[in-house]
Design a protein around this motif. Structure first.
Motif: not given
Length: 563
Positions: A65-73, A102-115
Motif C-alpha cells: 500500500x506504499x504506492x498506487x502502482x497496482x494492476x487492479x487499482x 497520494x492517498x490524500x490526493x486521490x480522496x481530496x482532489x482526484x475523486x471529487x474532480x471526477x465525481x
C-alpha cells in the motif's frame, strides 16, 4: 407531490492485501482468506444501500500500500475515467493505501474532480454525506498514521532481510544457474547436478583458450538450454526484462556473467541493490563495501584456483582472429620487456610458406617502441623449455622439503614473526612512556593544553594500532603452528605437469603470469607463485642448505658444510 429519486451509484469494491500483511495468495488458493473477508464485509455493508449498485470487484492480492502502482487499482482508475465506475468502496483507509500524500490526493482532489463517491466503511467516511470539520482533521491524520505504519514495516523488513543475509541465507526469488534451493531449507543453496556440469564445462573451455563468444556458440550448437530457458523447463516462473528474442539463447554476455560470478566458489554476495525508501521503488546500486559477502557459504562448483585464473584471463586483451575459436597459447601473456605492451601475433607470407611471429603492439600502433620481433615457434619452444626447467627446480625443492619436514620451516616462520612482535612491543611501550610524560611537560609549561591533548590522542591511537598488530601476529603464529602441509600446496600445481611434452593454453594460464620478450629475443618468465618460490629458496638457505644455479638455470641444492 412527486417522490424524489436518489442518484444510483455504480460502485467498485476495491480490496487489497500486501505480503507484509500476511496470508497472501499462494499456488494452493486463488486468493487469500483476508481478501475474501474484505469482500464479504463490503457486500454485507452495501446489501441495504438502495442507491449503490455493485458493478465490479477489483483485487490487488500481494501488493504494497506504499504506492498506487497496482494492476487492479490502475484498471479501476481507467474504468472511472471511462465513466463505468463513479463510486469506490473499501473496508478502511489502510486497504486503499498507506501513502499519506497520494492517498490524500486521490480522496481530496482526484475523486471529487471526477465525481466519484468514496466510502471507507470502518473509518465511517462517506464523501457524499459531506465533510464535517472532524473529517478535515481525522482523515489526513489516519492517512499519516497508515503511512508511518508502512514506513515502520519497511524498516523492519529491511532489517530482517539483512539479518538473513548475514546468516548466509539466500533470499533471492530465483537461484543462480547451477544451483537450486534445498528441499529442506529454501534459504540454502544446493548444487543442481546438470546445470553445474555446464558451468564446469564453461570454465574448462575458457581455461583451454576459448573466447566467451565461441563458448556461447558451442553451447547453442549442442542444444544446451540457456539459463532462462532451463529454469522455465524445470517449472520455475523465472522472467527477465532483457529478453530480446522469442527464445533465450547463450550469448557472450551470459557466459561472462557466469565466469565472473563468485557464487560458484561458494561465496554468497547479497544486498548489492536497494531502494532509497519504501516509497521510491527504483533500485540503486550500493557501494561494494556495503555488500554482504559470506565466504564458503555453500558447496562450490569451481575451485578457487581455476576461478582466480579465469578472472585474470578476463582482464587480458585476448582478441582472436575472426576465423578462429581459440585464443593463442601466449595471447595476453607475452608482453614487450621494454614498454610492457602486449605482443601481437602476425602472419606473413613468403612464396608458398606462412610465417607466424610476435611483435610489440605499441610499435605496431605508435612506432614508439622497437618491434621486438620473435617467431611464434621460437618463443613457444623457449617458454616450454623454461617451464620444464622450472618444474624440475620445484620438484627438487619438494624433495628437500620432504627430507627436512615442515617443522623447521614452521620454526623459521615463527622466529621471524616473534622478531616482528618484539619490535612492535617496544614501539607500544615507547608510546605509553611518551604519553605518560606529556602531563609533566604540560605542567612545566613545555606544552600547551591543546598540544597536550593532540599529542596524547596521537600516542594513544598509535599504541592501540600497535597492540592490534601484535594480536594479529599472535594469530598468525597460532595458525602456523596448527597448519599441516597445505602451505606449500602451490608446488603441486607445477609438479602435476612434470611429464609435459607440449605447450598448451591450459598449461600457460595455470602456471605463467607473464612472458617478457626483449629486443634481442631474450625471454624472461614470471611464473605463478613466484613470491612463494623465492621465499622457499630463502628459507632453505637459512636452514643450512646451499642453493646454486647452474649455467642452464637448474638449481643445485646441497647441505652446507658446518664450519
Amino acid at each position: 407531490m412527486s417522490k424524489q429519486i436518489s442518484k444510483i451509484y455504480h460502485a467498485a469494491i476495491y480490496v487489497r492485501l500486501s505480503k507484509e500483511d500476511g496470508d497472501v495468495s499462494t499456488s494452493a488458493k486463488a486468493e487469500s482468506n483476508s481478501i475474501s473477508n474484505q469482500k464479504d464485509f463490503i457486500r454485507n455493508f452495501l446489501a441495504d444501500k438502495k442507491d449503490i449498485r455493485i458493478v465490479k470487484e477489483y483485487v490487488d492480492d500481494g501488493y504494497s500500500g506504499s504506492n498506487f502502482d497496482r494492476p487492479s487499482f490502475q484498471t479501476m482508475m481507467e474504468d472511472i475515467k471511462r465513466g463505468v465506475i463513479d463510486c469506490v468502496v473499501v473496508k478502511d483507509l489502510s486497504r486503499f493505501g498507506r501513502e499519506y500524500i497520494d492517498s490524500g490526493r486521490y480522496i481530496e482532489r482526484l475523486f471529487p474532480a471526477l465525481g466519484v463517491r468514496f466510502i471507507a466503511i470502518n473509518d465511517n467516511y462517506d464523501s457524499v454525506t459531506g465533510k464535517s470539520q472532524g473529517d478535515e482533521i481525522i482523515i489526513p491524520f489516519k492517512n499519516l498514521i497508515n503511512d508511518a505504519y508502512c514506513r515502520d514495516i519497511s524498516i523492519k523488513i529491511r532489517s530482517h532481510l539483512d539479518v538473513k543475509r548475514k546468516n548466509g541465507e539466500y533470499i533471492g526469488a530465483f537461484v543462480p544457474y547451477g544451483y537450486e534451493k534445498s528441499d529442506d531449507d529454501k534459504h540454502k543453496l544446493v548444487i543442481d547436478i546438470y546445470a553445474a556440469g555446464i558451468v564446469k564445462e564453461i570454465f574448462r573451455l575458457k581455461l583451454h583458450g576459448m573466447s566467451q563468444d565461441a563458448i556461447a556458440t558451442q553451447l547453442n550448437n549442442e542444444g544446451v538450454l540457456a539459463p532462462m530457458e532451463y529454469k522455465q523447463s524445470t517449472g520455475s516462473g523465472y522472467q527477465t526484462g532483457f529478453l530480446q528474442n522469442e527464445k533465450s539463447v547463450w550469448s557472450s554476455v551470459t557466459v561472462r556473467r557466469i565466469l565472473e560470478n563468485e557464487i560458484y566458489i561458494g561465496n554468497l554476495v547479497q544486498g548489492k541493490r536497494t531502494t532509497p525508501n519504501h516509497k521510491v521503488k527504483q533500485e540503486v546500486v550500493k557501494p561494494e563495501s556495503d555488500w554482504i559477502r559470506i565466504e564458503k557459504n555453500h558447496e562450490p562448483i569451481i575451485s578457487d584456483r581455476d576461478f582466480e585464473i579465469v578472472q585474470r584471463l578476463l582482464g587480458m586483451d585476448t582478441r582472436i582472429s575472426p576465423d578462429s575459436d581459440m585464443v593463442y597459447n601466449l595471447s595476453g601473456i607475452a608482453v614487450c620487456a621494454d614498454c610492457g605492451s602486449p605482443m601481437t601475433r602476425k602472419i606473413t607470407t613468403a612464396g608458398d610458406k606462412k610465417y607466424a611471429y610476435y611483435i610489440c603492439s605499441n610499435h605496431k600502433l605508435t612506432k614508439q617502441c622497437s618491434q621486438h620481433s620473435i617467431s611464434v615457434s621460437l618463443l613457444e619452444d623457449t617458454v616450454l623449455e623454461m617451464l620444464k626447467l622450472h618444474i624440475k627446480n620445484v620438484m627438487n625443492l619438494e624433495e628437500i622439503l620432504d627430507y627436512i619436514g615442515t617443522i623447521p620451516f614452521q620454526q623459521l616462520d615463527v622466529k621471524s614473526l616473534e622478531a616482528r612482535k618484539q619490535k612492535k612491543l617496544e614501539e607500544v611501550e615507547k608510546c605509553k612512556r611518551l604519553k605518560t610524560s606529556l602531563y609533566e611537560d604540560m605542567k612545566d609549561g613545555i606544552l600547551t593544553k591543546e598540544e597536550y591533548l593532540e599529542l596524547h590522542e596521537a600516542y594513544l591511537k598509535k599504541a592501540k594500532e600497535g597492540e592490534e598488530i601484535i594480536r594479529q601476529i599472535e594469530r598468525d603464529i597460532a595458525l602456523i603452528l596448527e597448519e599441516k602441509d597445505d602451505k606449500h600446496l602451490w608446488m603441486n600445481y607445477f609438479t602435476e605437469y612434470k611429464d609435459i611434452k607440449e605447450l598448451t593454453r591450459d598449461v600457460v594460464v595455470k602456471l605463467i603470469c607473464e612472458v617478457r620478450v626483449s629486443e634481442n629475443k631474450e625471454v624472461e618468465i614470471v611464473f605463478d607463485f613466484d613470491d612463494c618460490y623465492k621465499q622457499l629458496l630463502e628459507s632453505v638457505e637459512k636452514l643450512g642448505y646451499q642453493v646454486d644455479k647452474e649455467p642452464g638455470g637448474q638449481l643445485n641444492i646441497s647441505r652446507r658444510e658446518a664450519v
